[in-house]
Design a protein around this motif. Sequence first.
Motif: not given
Length: 744
Positions: A11, A432, A441, A460, A462-464
């Motif tokens: 990421s 999510t 995410s 995605p 907002e990816d984590a």
Amino acid sequence: MWFGSLPGLSSQRRWPSTVEQGPMASATEQGMEAAASPVACYRELSQFPVVTRAALGATTGLQTFLLYTECSRPDLPRRRLLRFSRHYSLQRTGDGGLAVSQTALSTEIHHQLLSQDSPSGQHRAVLSRCPRQGHELLEVWGSGGRSHSVDLTALGQHGEVYTERPFACLAWSHSETRLLYVAEKIRPKPRPPSPWDVPGAARPAEEDDNEEGEQFVYHEDWGEALSTRSVAVLCALDMEDSSISVLEGVPEHLSSGQALWSPEDRGVVFVGWWHEPFRLGLNACTNRRSGIFHLDLASRHCELLSSEHGVAFSPRLSPDGHHLLYLEGDLGGPHRQCLRLRMLTWQTRQTVTVLDVVQEPTEAFTGLYGDALPPRCWAADSRRAILGTPQKSRTDLLLVDTETATITNLTARSSKGCWELLTLQWDLLVATCSAPHCPPSLVVAVLPPAGQELPLSWVPVEDAPTVPGVTWKTLTVQPPCSGAQAFEALLMSPPDGTVPHPLVVCPHGGPHAVFDARWRPGMAALCQMGFAVLLVNYRGSVGFGQASISSLISCMGEQDVADTQLAVKQALCSEALDPHRLALLAGSHGAFIALHLLIREPERYKACALRSPVSNLPALLGTSDIPDWRYTSLGLPYSFERVPHAEELAIMLLRSPIAQAAQVRTPVLLCVGARDRRVSPTQALELYRVLRAKGVPVRLLWYPEGGHALAGVEIEADVFRNCARWLLQHLGQPQQGGMGQHSP
């Protein structure tokens, strides 16, 4: 931004931290630093935001969409929850996909209690509390700014607005001219002392004798986490004249909640909970008598749409207004059970069962569980609906065709173990997803036409990143008795699987709950410190069929304890774990199981940390907000008129850990909230005194503002810090990659 960059992560992001890492710091070095400090490790892993709400707005042509999200995360230095909003643009692409871009910086949210966007996305209703006067304000905002602001407290039509589950709602009418919400029924304020109350003073003739002493009358409430909620009423804001009204026609024996407008705004659909003959605790209890009602605003006629003596909640109206989905359960029994999905045809009032209770799970479907359907769950065709529910040790998104009663699991093959649908509008899904080693995410997808849903392409937003080095797996455990259903446990392992790690065993509370494969910062922090963690879903957990839930009735303190023992034994035999360095970490009913394990195997566990422990069953009859559970859990019948008998109290005491607490040898840490209505903190105090008298190392942490869940930024951080230090003190520092010092 949430994350910076970290070499080696796909990421291209890194962990947020108050201690800046050098650019060449490796994952192993970061893990070593975290292991040296539980506080730093928890601070680092607790900073990932959780998306609490999402709303979509569309432009002309439904090609570009605006996505609004509300997020929260702990602000540990300031000991508060930081809340903020984020904005994105979603653009349909030529291949049927989506392109995502962020359109604004994050903005902090202040004093907001509830918010809801109108059906068109052109208006947003916001309930907030003025920090100085403490007044509640209901405001409406649009592209031109604030259009309405009403001081609800100053008008005095009702008490505080309900912001907690299961009552809370903020619902727009289809015409977008009225707002519906739930508040406490107004109650006359206690009369201040009058001169006649003073000895020798004359009493005014106008005083009413019937009001004497009314200021001390006891008013029932809804128990744990709802101690300020007694009688809920439906209220509406008319935006044409900014007037507030309390809707009339709801029967006096009901508390109202989860309301929405009926087709054409002619009435209100709501959930009503019976509060006669007296209230039982409602939080996390979906077995209380309730029904789906329709209140006609013109005639004030209130019609029961669901069964008379049952449980029904979470109504959701289809986009075309023809069908109403809701959840239905059985009255009484276990507090959480396998549910039915019911659908009512609005014009005919005919109701059908779309999904029934599942006794034995299958690979395709293990049953429907939970306390609510997603706020927007219907597809645009008013035929399909999407819901999230535990499926064994996962929480998946299921697509339900209401006409054919067929189910499609949209996330079964995902590497993420927990999914939550935030909203579904114009066939755009916002969700999510997380896993034990990966924070949540935010993702979006386009729902394909019926029959073409798989594979679903998630994009995605907002990816984590995953936690460096931490892994997890699902263990299937088969009890030795013939015909017994298998159960599961989730094993989280720290970096370097070649080193025998100390093991922290965690049976969940409830008992009818589940450890699904979601992100839990505290558990991930323990792994980063070098501990392996075993999350046990013993028989009786939700997500495994109703038969599994029912199997635990009458077997409390026996089957659940044996299952946890069996899961530990299997993990020790198959994984790189140190059998001489075992600990227990649990809360509520999980703490009840842990205490039984300490009694049965006093030499096996070297440390134990418990939150809100259940230790004395008969003592809970007069102190808990759910006295019915004390009978039901042991297979004893319950009724509101019930009083305890000597033989029943004897059974409860024999099943209670306190009866054999003198056999405990393991050091025990106890964490309790002084305001716990579910399990009285005196349970822990009694246990503390017994262990102290026997010379067992014991420590009691008493949180004056804490409830049963010990929730809140400051309390949660303090509980983790003390539990982690307790484990380190009695198990020693975990070995890291052969570089640490092994403690005996």
